[in-house]
Write an enzyme that holds these catalytic residues in place. Structure first.
Site, short mmCIF file in Angstrom:
data_model
loop_
_atom_site.label_atom_id
_atom_site.label_comp_id
_atom_site.label_asym_id
_atom_site.label_seq_id
_atom_site.Cartn_x
_atom_site.Cartn_y
_atom_site.Cartn_z
CB THR A 134 7.46 -3.40 6.97
OG1 THR A 134 8.44 -2.39 6.69
CG2 THR A 134 6.51 -2.88 8.03
CB THR A 152 7.07 -1.55 0.99
OG1 THR A 152 7.70 -0.69 1.94
CG2 THR A 152 5.99 -2.37 1.67
#
Length: 333
Positions: free
Chosen positions: A14, A98
């Site tokens: 991300t 993540t």
């Protein structure tokens, strides 16, 4: 005064992603959306250069659900090379998705052999999003990696201004910015506006002083996770054994229980030479080796969550197959 030198390795995720617009904070991973390499991330967030001399290191962009041992080994080797090539390097930052960030962090915590801090960083919102956390997370990770106080703490995770130990941190929420937490023990410190402040140190052993050497290891022994649920009948456990598992982590009910069907299948696995380690699906707290587990030959994961117990068991099996020695390894790391 010259700035500290910090290397930044980009692996995607991300923090490296650009969505269709400022309000695209969920579906930015769709095919065709750009993902930046390390030098492009630094160009997007030039503020990183205010706190250090940052060396961009291009690796490859890969979604974090696809990251496993080949990438972990690459990163460990790359960290060693960077320290060799830059003797004045203060620290290393690795940008990461993540989803598996905590697993990469813990694997490197057990295997990387460099004396400088290694800090893993990600983001919950892409770099293109309104109120993205990517830029501040990156700057703070660089500050932590450059901090002399970060030395000797093993691999660290920086998210949302918080500094976590790789062994203890876990992702706890799908979308919230404060998703990375350390259950039971809390953060090691904070990256605040005026300083990087540490308040405690991990006691368990970690990088660079560990017994695991992956430099010539082509792959890890197979270790699977059997997740406990009401009515579990051991089917998954037997399938793992049939697939060649050398170890199984039982993600059991808290504090250290499994369904009867799983218990039978796990006991059979132990009798076939498979190492079984009892963890818990609870999200925090220790498991304990009561009489029932001891009689079946199960080991315990202490307070490691199942995904981290799997990593430690895989590495332990590269050193020994002796259950007593593996139990020592779990007490050590």
């Amino acid at each position: 005064m010259s700035k500290p030198k910090v290397a930044f390795i980009g692996t995607g995720g991300t923090i490296a992603s650009l969505g269709r617009g400022p309000l695209d904070i969920q579906d930015y991973g769709s095919a065709g959306n750009p993902v930046m390499h390390a030098e492009e991330i630094l160009a997007k967030w030039p503020e990183a250069h205010l706190v250090a001399e940052v060396i961009p290191v291009r690796y490859k962009n890969i979604i974090s659900p696809a990251i496993s041992y080949p990438e972990w080994k690459d990163l460990a080797v790359l960290c060693t090379k960077l320290v060799h090539d830059h003797p004045d390097l203060a620290g290393i930052v690795i940008g990461h998705g993540t989803a598996t960030l905590e697993e990469t962090a813990y694997f490197l915590h057990l295997t990387v052999k460099v004396p400088v801090p290694v800090v893993i960083v990600g983001a919950q919102r892409p770099s293109s999003a309104l109120s993205s956390d990517a830029g501040m997370n990156l700057v703070n990770a660089i500050r932590v990696a450059a901090s002399p106080d970060a030395r000797g703490l093993g691999v660290l995770v920086l998210m949302n201004d918080e500094i976590h130990a790789a062994r203890e941190v876990t992702k706890t929420s799908t979308f919230r910015l404060q998703t990375f937490r350390t259950p039971d023990f809390g953060v090691l410190g904070h990256a605040d506006g005026d300083t990087v402040a540490f308040y405690r140190r991990p006691l368990r052993a970690g990088a660079p002083d560990t017994e695991f050497d992956i430099s010539k290891l082509p792959e890890l022994p197979r270790v699977d996770i059997a997740y406990a649920y009401a009515g579990g009948d051991g089917t998954a456990v037997r399938a793992f054994v049939a697939a060649g598992a050398k170890g199984i982590v039982s993600a059991g009910f808290a504090p250290a229980f499994v369904p009867p069907g799983d218990y039978t299948a796990l006991s059979e696995a132990v009798n076939q030479g498979v190492i079984v380690v009892q963890s818990t699906r609870a999200g925090s707290g220790r498991t304990f080796r009561g009489k029932r587990l001891a009689d079946a030959g199960f080991l315990i994961a202490d307070n490691l969550n199942p995904q981290k117990a799997r990593i430690l068991l895989s590495l332990a099996l590269t050193v020994t197959n002796d259950p007593d020695d593996i139990a020592r390894i779990f007490r050590t790391y």
